[in-house]
Design a protein around this motif. Structure first.
Motif, PDB file in Angstrom:
ATOM      1  N   ALA A 123       0.866  -1.220  -0.046  1.00 41.80           N
ATOM      2  CA  ALA A 123      -0.047   0.053  -0.141  1.00 41.80           C
ATOM      3  C   ALA A 123       0.954   1.148  -0.020  1.00 41.80           C
ATOM      4  O   ALA A 123       0.373   2.348  -0.776  1.00 41.80           O
ATOM      5  CB  ALA A 123      -0.831   0.027   1.295  1.00 41.80           C
ATOM      6  N   ALA A 124       2.257   1.275   0.633  1.00 40.28           N
ATOM      7  CA  ALA A 124       2.985   2.508   0.759  1.00 40.28           C
ATOM      8  C   ALA A 124       3.547   2.517  -0.689  1.00 40.28           C
ATOM      9  O   ALA A 124       3.569   3.681  -1.172  1.00 40.28           O
ATOM     10  CB  ALA A 124       3.984   2.057   1.907  1.00 40.28           C
ATOM     11  N   GLY A 125       3.663   1.439  -1.427  1.00 46.40           N
ATOM     12  CA  GLY A 125       4.325   1.748  -2.473  1.00 46.40           C
ATOM     13  C   GLY A 125       3.399   2.203  -3.655  1.00 46.40           C
ATOM     14  O   GLY A 125       3.843   3.015  -4.215  1.00 46.40           O
ATOM     15  N   GLU A 126       2.137   1.800  -3.381  1.00 47.07           N
ATOM     16  CA  GLU A 126       1.199   2.561  -4.346  1.00 47.07           C
ATOM     17  C   GLU A 126       0.929   4.172  -3.842  1.00 47.07           C
ATOM     18  O   GLU A 126       0.617   4.767  -4.968  1.00 47.07           O
ATOM     19  CB  GLU A 126      -0.344   1.556  -4.021  1.00 47.07           C
ATOM     20  CG  GLU A 126      -0.213   0.194  -4.660  1.00 47.07           C
ATOM     21  CD  GLU A 126      -1.630  -0.515  -4.422  1.00 47.07           C
ATOM     22  OE1 GLU A 126      -2.462   0.215  -3.809  1.00 47.07           O
ATOM     23  OE2 GLU A 126      -1.637  -1.771  -4.864  1.00 47.07           O
ATOM     24  N   ASN A 127       0.986   4.217  -2.821  1.00 43.98           N
ATOM     25  CA  ASN A 127       0.719   5.648  -2.394  1.00 43.98           C
ATOM     26  C   ASN A 127       1.981   6.587  -2.936  1.00 43.98           C
ATOM     27  O   ASN A 127       1.837   7.702  -3.614  1.00 43.98           O
ATOM     28  CB  ASN A 127       0.953   5.778  -0.701  1.00 43.98           C
ATOM     29  CG  ASN A 127      -0.365   5.190  -0.381  1.00 43.98           C
ATOM     30  OD1 ASN A 127      -1.490   5.341  -1.079  1.00 43.98           O
ATOM     31  ND2 ASN A 127      -0.446   4.734   1.053  1.00 43.98           N
ATOM     32  N   LEU A 128       3.270   6.044  -2.892  1.00 49.45           N
ATOM     33  CA  LEU A 128       4.209   6.621  -3.378  1.00 49.45           C
ATOM     34  C   LEU A 128       4.152   6.767  -5.038  1.00 49.45           C
ATOM     35  O   LEU A 128       4.581   8.020  -5.527  1.00 49.45           O
ATOM     36  CB  LEU A 128       5.707   5.823  -2.982  1.00 49.45           C
ATOM     37  CG  LEU A 128       6.923   6.512  -3.588  1.00 49.45           C
ATOM     38  CD1 LEU A 128       7.111   7.781  -2.774  1.00 49.45           C
ATOM     39  CD2 LEU A 128       8.191   5.616  -3.158  1.00 49.45           C
ATOM     40  N   ALA A 129       3.778   5.810  -5.755  1.00 47.95           N
ATOM     41  CA  ALA A 129       3.763   5.879  -7.135  1.00 47.95           C
ATOM     42  C   ALA A 129       2.407   6.913  -7.465  1.00 47.95           C
ATOM     43  O   ALA A 129       2.679   7.753  -8.411  1.00 47.95           O
ATOM     44  CB  ALA A 129       3.000   4.574  -7.632  1.00 47.95           C
ATOM     45  N   GLY A 130       1.477   6.917  -6.601  1.00 48.12           N
ATOM     46  CA  GLY A 130       0.456   8.120  -6.738  1.00 48.12           C
ATOM     47  C   GLY A 130       0.959   9.425  -6.599  1.00 48.12           C
ATOM     48  O   GLY A 130       0.904  10.616  -7.174  1.00 48.12           O
ATOM     49  N   LEU A 131       1.868   9.747  -5.645  1.00 42.65           N
ATOM     50  CA  LEU A 131       2.449  11.066  -5.083  1.00 42.65           C
ATOM     51  C   LEU A 131       3.418  11.269  -6.442  1.00 42.65           C
ATOM     52  O   LEU A 131       3.663  12.551  -7.078  1.00 42.65           O
ATOM     53  CB  LEU A 131       3.326  10.810  -4.044  1.00 42.65           C
ATOM     54  CG  LEU A 131       4.052  12.109  -3.561  1.00 42.65           C
ATOM     55  CD1 LEU A 131       2.858  13.219  -3.391  1.00 42.65           C
ATOM     56  CD2 LEU A 131       4.574  11.932  -2.150  1.00 42.65           C
ATOM     57  N   TYR A 132       4.317  10.344  -7.197  1.00 40.01           N
ATOM     58  CA  TYR A 132       4.837  10.585  -8.064  1.00 40.01           C
ATOM     59  C   TYR A 132       4.310  11.100  -9.361  1.00 40.01           C
ATOM     60  O   TYR A 132       4.765  12.027  -9.946  1.00 40.01           O
ATOM     61  CB  TYR A 132       5.686   9.435  -8.649  1.00 40.01           C
ATOM     62  CG  TYR A 132       7.175   9.232  -8.103  1.00 40.01           C
ATOM     63  CD1 TYR A 132       8.131  10.176  -8.499  1.00 40.01           C
ATOM     64  CD2 TYR A 132       7.490   7.948  -7.252  1.00 40.01           C
ATOM     65  CE1 TYR A 132       9.546   9.680  -7.985  1.00 40.01           C
ATOM     66  CE2 TYR A 132       8.828   7.893  -6.663  1.00 40.01           C
ATOM     67  CZ  TYR A 132       9.758   8.756  -7.202  1.00 40.01           C
ATOM     68  OH  TYR A 132      11.203   8.408  -6.772  1.00 40.01           O
ATOM     69  N   ALA A 133       2.963  10.528  -9.619  1.00 41.79           N
ATOM     70  CA  ALA A 133       2.346  11.002 -10.657  1.00 41.79           C
ATOM     71  C   ALA A 133       1.804  12.185 -10.398  1.00 41.79           C
ATOM     72  O   ALA A 133       1.568  13.022 -11.310  1.00 41.79           O
ATOM     73  CB  ALA A 133       1.145   9.751 -10.824  1.00 41.79           C
ATOM     74  N   LEU A 134       1.522  12.616  -9.327  1.00 40.79           N
ATOM     75  CA  LEU A 134       0.909  13.899  -8.949  1.00 40.79           C
ATOM     76  C   LEU A 134       1.934  14.913  -8.979  1.00 40.79           C
ATOM     77  O   LEU A 134       1.580  16.089  -9.667  1.00 40.79           O
ATOM     78  CB  LEU A 134       0.286  13.864  -7.383  1.00 40.79           C
ATOM     79  CG  LEU A 134      -0.762  14.856  -7.020  1.00 40.79           C
ATOM     80  CD1 LEU A 134      -2.108  14.836  -8.003  1.00 40.79           C
ATOM     81  CD2 LEU A 134      -1.188  14.550  -5.506  1.00 40.79           C
ATOM     82  N   VAL A 135       3.179  14.699  -8.575  1.00 40.52           N
ATOM     83  CA  VAL A 135       4.206  15.706  -8.510  1.00 40.52           C
ATOM     84  C   VAL A 135       4.610  16.105  -9.999  1.00 40.52           C
ATOM     85  O   VAL A 135       4.834  17.096 -10.389  1.00 40.52           O
ATOM     86  CB  VAL A 135       5.346  15.267  -7.876  1.00 40.52           C
ATOM     87  CG1 VAL A 135       6.735  16.329  -8.045  1.00 40.52           C
ATOM     88  CG2 VAL A 135       5.107  15.283  -6.413  1.00 40.52           C
ATOM     89  N   ALA A 136       4.816  14.991 -10.893  1.00 39.16           N
ATOM     90  CA  ALA A 136       5.007  15.349 -12.223  1.00 39.16           C
ATOM     91  C   ALA A 136       4.127  15.749 -12.962  1.00 39.16           C
ATOM     92  O   ALA A 136       4.230  16.632 -13.816  1.00 39.16           O
ATOM     93  CB  ALA A 136       5.359  13.667 -12.818  1.00 39.16           C
ATOM     94  N   THR A 137       2.831  15.447 -12.664  1.00 38.66           N
ATOM     95  CA  THR A 137       1.644  16.358 -13.446  1.00 38.66           C
ATOM     96  C   THR A 137       1.729  17.926 -13.023  1.00 38.66           C
ATOM     97  O   THR A 137       1.529  18.619 -13.805  1.00 38.66           O
ATOM     98  CB  THR A 137       0.290  15.810 -12.846  1.00 38.66           C
ATOM     99  OG1 THR A 137       0.151  14.290 -13.110  1.00 38.66           O
ATOM    100  CG2 THR A 137      -0.841  16.488 -13.794  1.00 38.66           C
ATOM    101  N   CYS A 138       2.087  18.227 -11.693  1.00 36.86           N
ATOM    102  CA  CYS A 138       2.208  19.706 -11.337  1.00 36.86           C
ATOM    103  C   CYS A 138       3.461  20.143 -12.193  1.00 36.86           C
ATOM    104  O   CYS A 138       3.300  21.330 -12.679  1.00 36.86           O
ATOM    105  CB  CYS A 138       2.526  19.620  -9.731  1.00 36.86           C
ATOM    106  SG  CYS A 138       1.200  19.438  -8.764  1.00 36.86           S
ATOM    107  N   GLU A 139       4.452  19.433 -12.331  1.00 33.31           N
ATOM    108  CA  GLU A 139       5.773  19.986 -13.252  1.00 33.31           C
ATOM    109  C   GLU A 139       5.103  20.151 -14.437  1.00 33.31           C
ATOM    110  O   GLU A 139       5.643  21.320 -15.291  1.00 33.31           O
ATOM    111  CB  GLU A 139       6.836  18.855 -13.105  1.00 33.31           C
ATOM    112  CG  GLU A 139       7.322  18.806 -11.667  1.00 33.31           C
ATOM    113  CD  GLU A 139       8.502  17.863 -11.861  1.00 33.31           C
ATOM    114  OE1 GLU A 139       8.691  16.959 -12.663  1.00 33.31           O
ATOM    115  OE2 GLU A 139       9.147  17.875 -10.570  1.00 33.31           O
TER     116      GLU A 139
END
Length: 236
Positions: free
Chosen positions: A178-194
């Protein structure tokens, strides 16, 4: 990463079924067969990546001088994109017209050249494999001419993923699935912000407060591109 219509630049090797299953639009990818499950008649339209094609011919260049002709043609395609960028017409009808005027003839000449060269090279040789790679996905590689929103490659997506690849060993002991999935989601969110020119720290600080009272049925309004529009409206 969405631009206009739900377009997605799929990185090589990504689990397409998990990331784009059940969606529509266009998916810019290489020839990886893992994307077949989402690029079906009722799913996304597959769009070829010219950067991947270029790599094949670049690798063949040291042994096959004819690969240089192909690389020159691919360079001509990117010069058209540079011209559109310089003119400030990217993703407009003028961009499409420019592609049809200048890119289409390049594609037609390149296809004729590849077809003529194919029987002259060993199928398993570097040039033979590069030619087969290009011709086998030719329709997908030419779709950008008809849609000004489609890029020539998926380099932006692969660039965004590179950070995850560099840190992969560091996150080996992330904790649990679950932590890995959360981290992947955070990566996607940050990349979309950029991609949308948003400071990820400012975005998260604001949204983490808003989400506590924001209706679940309207969570899409807190996506980075919508949040940016909301902030612009609040400041006007």
């Amino acid at each position: 990463m969405a631009h206009g219509l739900p377009l997605q630049h799929g990185p090589c090797g990504q689990d397409a079924q998990g990331g784009a299953g059940g969606t529509t639009g266009a998916l810019v990818v290489d020839a990886y067969t893992g994307y077949n499950t989402v690029t079906v008649p009722t799913g996304r339209v597959r769009v070829g990546c010219w950067a991947h094609v270029r790599r094949k011919f670049f690798d063949a260049l040291s042994k096959t001088p004819e690969a240089g002709t192909v690389l020159d043609s691919i360079l001509a395609l990117y010069r058209v994109e540079h011209e559109a960028l310089k003119a400030g017409v990217v993703r407009t009808l003028a961009h499409r017209a420019l592609r049809q005027q200048k890119s289409r003839p390049v594609l037609e000449a390149l296809h004729a050249y590849l077809t003529q060269q194919q029987p002259l090279h060993l199928p398993k040789g570097p040039m033979g494999q590069a030619i087969a790679y290009a011709l086998n996905q030719w329709d997908a590689l030419c779709r950008f001419v008809e849609d000004e929103r489609l890029p020539l490659d998926n380099n932006r997506s692969e660039g965004a993923l590179r950070k995850a690849a560099v840190g992969r060993k560091n996150f080996l002991f992330v904790g649990h699935e679950a932590a890995g999935e959360n981290l992947a989601g955070l990566y996607a969110l940050v990349a979309t912000c950029e991609v949308n020119g948003i400071n990820p720290e400012e975005y998260l600080a604001d949204v983490l407060l808003r989400v506590q009272t924001h209706p679940n049925s309207r969570l899409d309004e807190l996506l980075p591109h919508e949040w940016k529009r909301l902030c612009a409206a609040d400041s006007s």
